[in-house]
Every structure is written in C-alpha cells, then in structure tokens.
Design an enzyme around this catalytic site. Structure first.
Site, mmCIF file in Angstrom:
data_model
loop_
_atom_site.group_PDB
_atom_site.id
_atom_site.type_symbol
_atom_site.label_atom_id
_atom_site.label_comp_id
_atom_site.label_asym_id
_atom_site.label_seq_id
_atom_site.Cartn_x
_atom_site.Cartn_y
_atom_site.Cartn_z
ATOM 1 N N ARG A 144 -6.679 -0.358 -7.552
ATOM 2 C CA ARG A 144 -7.161 0.546 -6.662
ATOM 3 C C ARG A 144 -7.511 1.838 -7.351
ATOM 4 N NH1 ARG A 144 -4.482 1.280 -0.833
ATOM 5 N NH2 ARG A 144 -6.390 2.056 -0.146
ATOM 6 N N ARG A 204 1.002 -1.376 -0.126
ATOM 7 C CA ARG A 204 -0.181 0.160 0.072
ATOM 8 C C ARG A 204 0.809 1.198 -0.138
ATOM 9 N NH1 ARG A 204 1.774 1.972 4.022
ATOM 10 N NH2 ARG A 204 0.615 3.921 3.779
ATOM 11 N N GLY A 205 0.179 2.388 -0.031
ATOM 12 C CA GLY A 205 0.905 3.787 -0.004
ATOM 13 C C GLY A 205 0.921 4.004 -1.657
ATOM 14 N N ALA A 206 0.812 5.412 -1.950
ATOM 15 C CA ALA A 206 0.530 5.574 -3.502
ATOM 16 C C ALA A 206 1.643 5.307 -4.091
ATOM 17 C CB ALA A 206 0.186 6.986 -3.410
ATOM 18 N N ASN A 262 -5.856 12.261 0.106
ATOM 19 C CA ASN A 262 -5.071 11.707 1.153
ATOM 20 C C ASN A 262 -5.982 10.592 2.079
ATOM 21 O OD1 ASN A 262 -2.329 10.591 1.945
ATOM 22 N ND2 ASN A 262 -2.765 11.593 4.052
ATOM 23 N N LYS A 263 -5.440 9.837 2.618
ATOM 24 C CA LYS A 263 -6.197 8.879 3.746
ATOM 25 C C LYS A 263 -7.075 9.754 4.552
ATOM 26 C CE LYS A 263 -5.510 5.688 4.329
ATOM 27 N NZ LYS A 263 -6.756 4.748 3.258
ATOM 28 N N ASP A 304 -2.280 11.070 -2.223
ATOM 29 C CA ASP A 304 -2.484 9.754 -3.390
ATOM 30 C C ASP A 304 -2.942 10.187 -4.712
ATOM 31 O OD1 ASP A 304 -3.170 8.656 -0.469
ATOM 32 O OD2 ASP A 304 -3.057 6.956 -1.922
ATOM 33 N N GLN A 344 -2.871 2.661 9.898
ATOM 34 C CA GLN A 344 -1.569 2.834 9.215
ATOM 35 C C GLN A 344 -0.611 3.725 10.098
ATOM 36 O OE1 GLN A 344 -4.573 3.162 7.539
ATOM 37 N NE2 GLN A 344 -4.491 2.327 5.505
HETATM 38 O O1 MRU Z 1 -4.930 2.951 1.959
HETATM 39 P P1 MRU Z 1 -3.413 3.294 1.882
HETATM 40 O O2 MRU Z 1 -2.613 3.019 3.187
HETATM 41 O O3 MRU Z 1 -2.642 2.960 0.501
HETATM 42 O O4 MRU Z 1 -3.116 4.873 2.004
HETATM 43 C C1 MRU Z 1 -2.137 5.693 1.986
HETATM 44 C C2 MRU Z 1 -2.194 7.042 2.169
HETATM 45 O O5 MRU Z 1 -3.055 7.993 2.193
HETATM 46 C C3 MRU Z 1 -0.548 7.796 2.211
HETATM 47 O O6 MRU Z 1 -0.996 9.047 2.847
HETATM 48 C C4 MRU Z 1 -0.562 8.278 0.624
HETATM 49 O O7 MRU Z 1 -0.488 7.027 -0.123
HETATM 50 C C5 MRU Z 1 0.806 8.986 0.375
HETATM 51 S S1 MRU Z 1 2.191 8.373 1.084
HETATM 52 C C6 MRU Z 1 3.395 8.021 0.302
#
Ligand code: MRU
Length: 331
Positions: free
Chosen positions: A86, A49-51, A231-232, A221, A180
C-alpha cells in the site's frame, strides 16, 4: 518468534494470525498471514489495515518467513514486495526498511511489535491530558487496537481519557466508503464500554454546529515535515468544519508515521482504490453498474487546520509545527 497477542494480530510461536477486519463486526475469523504473499493480499484487501498495524504485520510475516528458512534472495524480494503493498501509510516503508537491514529478522519483528505497543502508550498519556471531563469527541475511521499493536492512536487517547474517569461521549463517523468507523470503531467502542454514537460522515457538521463536539481526534497515515498530514478520506472535510465552528482538531500519530522526506502534504502519495467500493459495499450495489466513480483512499489536511499534533513524545502546537519542530523531535 515469541508468542504475542493484540486485538488484530497474534503469533503462537509458529504461525502468524490476523483477524480478518473485512468480516467485522459480525464474524471474528483469524487467517494465516505467515507467508509474505498471503500477507500482501491481506493488506491490499484491508483484512489487515491501519497505518501502524500494516507495518507491524508485514514485519511479523517477514520474521516468520525468515524463521522458516527463507533464503537471502527470497527474503529481500518479499521485503520489497511487502513494502509496496500500500502506498500512503509510511509505517509500512519504515518497518520494511528496518527489516531489510536487520541482522536478526525474528528479533527485529518482535521489537517492532513491542515498540508499537509502547508508542501507543506514549500517545495516550500525552493526548489524554487534552481531554476535559464532559467533552463530546468526534473521530473518523478506525484508529484503535485494530489499527495498531497496542491501544491505538486517536482512539487510544480517547480510551485512556475514559479509563481516567472522564465523562466523555464519542461520535464515530461511519467513514465512507469502507465503513471503518461504522464497523470497526463502533465494535471497539462497544467492547470498551465507552459511551458513543455512530453518525454518517455527512452529519458531522451539524453536530459541530450544535456544540455537541468539543474536540476532534483523528489518526494519520503520513505526517509531512511541515505538519500537513494524510489520513482516511473525509478527514480534511472534518478539519474544515472544526475550524469553521472553532473546535480544536488534533491528529494523533507515532513518530513512525512522520516522514521527514516529504516536505509537505503535496508530496504524500495517495492510494486510489477501485471504483466498485464507491458504487456499493460487499455484494450490495446501489449505483448503476459501470457508473464512473472516484475513490481516493486518503486526503491531506493542511497544518493550518491543526490545533496540535499528538505524538508519542508530546503534544506540539501548530506554531511549533510551523517552526519545524518535527525535524528536531523526529530527526
Ligand atoms: O485504509 P485504512 O483503513 O488502512 O485507513 C486507516 C486510517 O486512515 C487511519 O486513520 C490511520 O491508519 C491512522 S490510525 C492508526
């Protein structure tokens, strides 16, 4: 593929391995992500996970698939399926669009990995200049080595400031519903020895009121052309609270997270995840079975709440964003 190694992704030349992030912090289990179908499942259940990392991991899976002799039809189908794994993080689409037209998929996947490492260094270099000795920093979700191929976006900036000897203290939001922050950011901060405290998301306003936080740094993201960004979920609330208390608020992202095709935040697709993630966690359920729940995985923060955006190529103020700087620097 040449071997490579990062906190959450490894290639040994034959097989692509991903660290199962759903098992952290208790267990470090590496899973085979070489097959695109396996990688799609890993991305969907947030094992990877993580963009930036999902783009890099999807590209590495596709490169491995090509190296193992996938036909052009199989390759194209896998590329399209990975692209749709995703919907919000545009890095996945950006990486798959590169892989779709690549003449050498193995070299392209390698280049995407290496480029992400460099982009993290750029964000860290520019972003760390913002951070002053003695600051308390608030962050949300996980934006470190687990979310990228390099040292991270917002957490990479924080790490660099710590390495520069600045005496900082990090407050990490636990980040409901999938934790997370509590599981992953806390794990990274402990490994790095950065002074830090874990809070529940609902404690952030109090910390800001009590002057414990001088700066907020978060990842993204997808950044729209006007500077609105996804973002999250929970990031928007933190931005509102930071504005109310006069605390600077900075999203941190590489250019691969900027989507100039989205004119503003309203055009960013937001992933809706399963209701069970809100009713409980893992095998634990605290809400009545069947209780309706709403689970948007991301929210959009309007550019009006942004003090400045840290990109790999520099720091851009809200005023810069308002006059369309992203079209110039990311076009
Ligand atoms: O659902 P996730 O855990 O993939 O969400 C991740 C985030 O929202 C991060 O803040 C985002 O990807 C940027 S971090 C490199």
């Amino acid at each position: 593929m040449n071997p490579f190694d990062s906190l959450g992704l490894r290639h040994d030349g034959r097989t692509l391995w991903v660290l199962d992030q759903t098992r952290l912090p208790d267990e470090e289990m590496w899973l085979d992500g070489s097959d695109p179908e396996a990688m799609i499942a890993l991305i969907k259940r947030l094992a990877v996970r993580g963009a930036p990392l999902i783009g890099v991991a999807a590209a590495a899976s596709l490169g491995t698939f090509a190296a193992r002799g996938a036909s052009a039809t199989e390759y194209a189908a896998a590329c399209a399926a990975l692209r749709a794994a995703r919907p919000t993080a545009v890095n996945l689409m950006w990486a798959m669009d590169r892989m779709k037209t690549a003449t050498d998929p193995v070299a392209e996947a390698q280049a995407i990995f290496e480029e992400d490492v460099r982009l993290c260094e750029g964000m860290a270099r520019h972003g760390a200049e913002l951070i002053q000795d003695g600051e308390g920093l608030l962050t949300h979700c996980n934006t470190g080595g687990l979310a990228t191929a390099g040292i991270g976006t917002a957490l990479g900036v924080i790490r660099r400031a710590h390495e520069q000897g600045k005496r900082i203290h990090v407050y990490a939001d636990e980040t409901r519903p999938l934790l997370q922050g509590g599981r992953l950011t806390a794990w990274e901060l402990r490994k790095l020895g950065i002074p830090s405290t874990l809070i529940t998301d609902s404690m952030a306003a109090l910390l800001l009121r009590d002057d414990k936080v001088q700066r907020v740094l978060v990842g993204s993201d997808r950044v729209a052309a006007n500077g609105d960004f996804a973002n999250k979920v929970g990031t928007y609330g933190v931005a509102v609270q930071a504005r109310h208390h006069g605390v600077p608020f900075h999203p941190v992202a590489p250019f691969s997270t900027v989507d100039l095709a989205c004119p503003n935040g309203a055009a960013i697709p937001i992933e809706l995840r399963g209701e069970a993630e809100v009713r409980g966690f893992g095998s634990l359920r605290w809400a009545p079975e069947g209780m309706p729940a709403w689970n948007p995985s991301f929210d959009v923060t309007p550019v009006d709440l942004v003090t400045s955006l840290v990109l790999d190529c520099g720091v851009f103020s809200r005023e810069d964003l308002n006059v369309g700087v992203l079209t110039k620097v990311c076009g």
